[in-house]
Motif scaffolding. Sequence first.
Motif, PDB file in Angstrom:
ATOM      1  N   UNK A 146       0.820  -1.208   0.000  1.00 23.72           N
ATOM      2  CA  UNK A 146       0.000   0.000   0.000  1.00 23.72           C
ATOM      3  C   UNK A 146       0.855   1.260   0.000  1.00 23.72           C
ATOM      4  N   UNK A 147       1.968   1.228   0.723  1.00 20.72           N
ATOM      5  CA  UNK A 147       2.812   2.404   0.865  1.00 20.72           C
ATOM      6  C   UNK A 147       3.854   2.537  -0.240  1.00 20.72           C
ATOM      7  N   UNK A 148       3.916   1.582  -1.140  1.00 18.49           N
ATOM      8  CA  UNK A 148       4.916   1.623  -2.202  1.00 18.49           C
ATOM      9  C   UNK A 148       4.538   2.645  -3.269  1.00 18.49           C
ATOM     10  N   UNK A 149       5.552   3.241  -3.892  1.00 15.33           N
ATOM     11  CA  UNK A 149       5.320   4.235  -4.936  1.00 15.33           C
ATOM     12  C   UNK A 149       4.662   3.608  -6.160  1.00 15.33           C
ATOM     13  N   UNK A 150       4.950   2.332  -6.428  1.00 16.63           N
ATOM     14  CA  UNK A 150       4.342   1.655  -7.574  1.00 16.63           C
ATOM     15  C   UNK A 150       2.837   1.537  -7.405  1.00 16.63           C
ATOM     16  N   UNK A 151       2.418   1.152  -6.206  1.00 11.63           N
ATOM     17  CA  UNK A 151       0.991   0.990  -5.944  1.00 11.63           C
ATOM     18  C   UNK A 151       0.268   2.327  -5.970  1.00 11.63           C
ATOM     19  N   UNK A 152       0.909   3.372  -5.472  1.00 12.87           N
ATOM     20  CA  UNK A 152       0.268   4.683  -5.344  1.00 12.87           C
ATOM     21  C   UNK A 152       0.352   5.535  -6.619  1.00 12.87           C
ATOM     22  N   UNK A 153       1.025   5.030  -7.636  1.00 15.46           N
ATOM     23  CA  UNK A 153       1.272   5.831  -8.839  1.00 15.46           C
ATOM     24  C   UNK A 153      -0.003   6.417  -9.435  1.00 15.46           C
ATOM     25  N   UNK A 154      -1.061   5.607  -9.548  1.00 17.01           N
ATOM     26  CA  UNK A 154      -2.289   6.063 -10.208  1.00 17.01           C
ATOM     27  C   UNK A 154      -3.143   6.959  -9.309  1.00 17.01           C
ATOM     28  N   UNK A 155      -2.798   7.042  -8.045  1.00 19.51           N
ATOM     29  CA  UNK A 155      -3.541   7.934  -7.158  1.00 19.51           C
ATOM     30  C   UNK A 155      -3.424   9.379  -7.630  1.00 19.51           C
ATOM     31  N   UNK A 156      -2.264   9.719  -8.176  1.00 16.44           N
ATOM     32  CA  UNK A 156      -1.983  11.113  -8.555  1.00 16.44           C
ATOM     33  C   UNK A 156      -2.454  11.463  -9.961  1.00 16.44           C
ATOM     34  N   UNK A 157      -2.989  10.486 -10.694  1.00 12.87           N
ATOM     35  CA  UNK A 157      -3.430  10.751 -12.067  1.00 12.87           C
ATOM     36  C   UNK A 157      -4.883  11.199 -12.017  1.00 12.87           C
ATOM     37  N   UNK A 158      -5.079  12.478 -11.760  1.00  9.86           N
ATOM     38  CA  UNK A 158      -6.426  13.034 -11.642  1.00  9.86           C
ATOM     39  C   UNK A 158      -6.960  13.421 -13.015  1.00  9.86           C
ATOM     40  N   UNK A 159      -8.223  13.788 -13.068  1.00 15.04           N
ATOM     41  CA  UNK A 159      -8.895  14.011 -14.355  1.00 15.04           C
ATOM     42  C   UNK A 159      -8.297  15.149 -15.177  1.00 15.04           C
ATOM     43  N   UNK A 160      -7.642  16.098 -14.542  1.00 15.87           N
ATOM     44  CA  UNK A 160      -7.002  17.181 -15.289  1.00 15.87           C
ATOM     45  C   UNK A 160      -5.813  16.684 -16.111  1.00 15.87           C
ATOM     46  N   UNK A 161      -5.362  15.452 -15.826  1.00 17.02           N
ATOM     47  CA  UNK A 161      -4.211  14.888 -16.534  1.00 17.02           C
ATOM     48  C   UNK A 161      -4.614  13.817 -17.544  1.00 17.02           C
ATOM     49  N   UNK A 162      -5.898  13.515 -17.641  1.00 18.69           N
ATOM     50  CA  UNK A 162      -6.369  12.404 -18.469  1.00 18.69           C
ATOM     51  C   UNK A 162      -7.069  12.931 -19.711  1.00 18.69           C
ATOM     52  N   UNK A 163      -6.684  12.407 -20.868  1.00 20.67           N
ATOM     53  CA  UNK A 163      -7.289  12.836 -22.119  1.00 20.67           C
ATOM     54  C   UNK A 163      -8.804  12.638 -22.065  1.00 20.67           C
ATOM     55  N   UNK A 164      -9.525  13.488 -22.679  1.00 20.83           N
ATOM     56  CA  UNK A 164     -10.985  13.574 -22.707  1.00 20.83           C
ATOM     57  C   UNK A 164     -11.515  14.116 -21.391  1.00 20.83           C
ATOM     58  N   UNK A 165     -11.105  13.505 -20.283  1.00 19.33           N
ATOM     59  CA  UNK A 165     -11.584  13.967 -18.971  1.00 19.33           C
ATOM     60  C   UNK A 165     -11.149  15.403 -18.692  1.00 19.33           C
ATOM     61  N   UNK A 166      -9.934  15.746 -19.093  1.00 17.83           N
ATOM     62  CA  UNK A 166      -9.389  17.065 -18.741  1.00 17.83           C
ATOM     63  C   UNK A 166     -10.151  18.217 -19.389  1.00 17.83           C
ATOM     64  N   UNK A 167     -10.936  17.927 -20.412  1.00 19.66           N
ATOM     65  CA  UNK A 167     -11.710  18.979 -21.074  1.00 19.66           C
ATOM     66  C   UNK A 167     -13.204  18.870 -20.775  1.00 19.66           C
ATOM     67  N   UNK A 168     -13.557  18.054 -19.770  1.00 17.03           N
ATOM     68  CA  UNK A 168     -14.967  17.867 -19.399  1.00 17.03           C
ATOM     69  C   UNK A 168     -15.311  18.746 -18.199  1.00 17.03           C
ATOM     70  N   UNK A 169     -16.433  19.405 -18.265  1.00 16.01           N
ATOM     71  CA  UNK A 169     -16.839  20.295 -17.174  1.00 16.01           C
ATOM     72  C   UNK A 169     -17.204  19.534 -15.900  1.00 16.01           C
ATOM     73  N   UNK A 170     -17.422  18.223 -16.007  1.00 13.52           N
ATOM     74  CA  UNK A 170     -17.784  17.427 -14.835  1.00 13.52           C
ATOM     75  C   UNK A 170     -16.593  16.680 -14.248  1.00 13.52           C
ATOM     76  N   UNK A 171     -15.389  17.079 -14.602  1.00 14.97           N
ATOM     77  CA  UNK A 171     -14.198  16.329 -14.207  1.00 14.97           C
ATOM     78  C   UNK A 171     -13.932  16.337 -12.712  1.00 14.97           C
TER      79      UNK A 171
END
Length: 332
Positions: free
Chosen positions: A274-299
């Motif tokens: 749980x505390x490893x950087x590999x496991x937590x990597x996707x925690x920081x990938x929020x919608x502002x960084x994801x294609x399609x999501x980053x341009x959605x008003x409901x992100x």
Amino acid sequence: MDKSKFLRVFTDCYLVEGDDGCVIYDLTRLKLISITKITYDVLKEIDGKSIDFIISKFGNNIIEIIDYFLTEEICFLTDHPENFPKISEDIYFENECYSAILEIGSSSQYDYVKVINELNQLGCQMLLLSIKSDSNITSEEISKIFNATTNSFLKCIDVVIPSSFENVFSMDFFNQNIRVNSVTYLGSEEFKTETNENYVSIKRIKDEELNWTEKIVPTNFTFTLKSFMESKKYNTALNRKICIDEFGFIKNYINHQEHFGNLSTTDVSISQVFRSSEFQKKWDIHNDLIEKCKSCKFRYCCFSNSDLHYSDEKWYKLNSCENFEPVKVSAN
């Protein structure tokens, strides 16, 4: 209208722009207000300005728009706009782990009670216990699982279980396990939802198994002031979540392909994974960084456990949504 006063947008009303339009997030009344791009630009421009300045720039017709947003309590008038700074976007988490999913099936060999105890060490607050129809778990084992939660940090437990175990969940059980929030019985003869005397939601569905593939719909939109701020920095669905599938694989979510160890065959520490950087990597990938999501008003209110993949230096969701337009209130 006193032209010497200043107009301010309430600090708990956030203006969010997207390719498909704009939205005001009213974080106190928990509602979305759909607005046009022109209205969005005007509100951004007039926030903090005097009424006299606003009229001089936009003309007297702007008064009608101002009156509308004053009535809707999106804006207010003040003599001292500087006394209303923006809300801090700093976010603090009280516990390391927010939620966990345990899936139990015929192939499950991991120690359920040990997992509960390790989750408690992480301060886990919410648990979904999913028992598949082919599971050979006994009533005694189920009791041991819930006994392990008695003195835990858990605030909420949701249970999905075959209808054949319905006799286990008596009123005495609910009286002893007050953290149980809902119980869903699989393979029932009819679809039915009710609330028992302990305010536990009881659902009966005909499906034999829980479908982990999500359908992103407006009814699943979730936001509070805290979750809104969290969504600007984290993936709110995956952040501080850990899942154990029926085979004992540790994952970010049950239906993800990637795993980070197996509890059935090796002596894996849940806390260490749980505390490893590999496991937590996707925690920081929020919608502002994801294609399609980053341009959605409901992100900032869209909660999705979808797995992510990285391609050509861009992040994508494996499960994408259909276009939708949940308008609560509209303003032109």
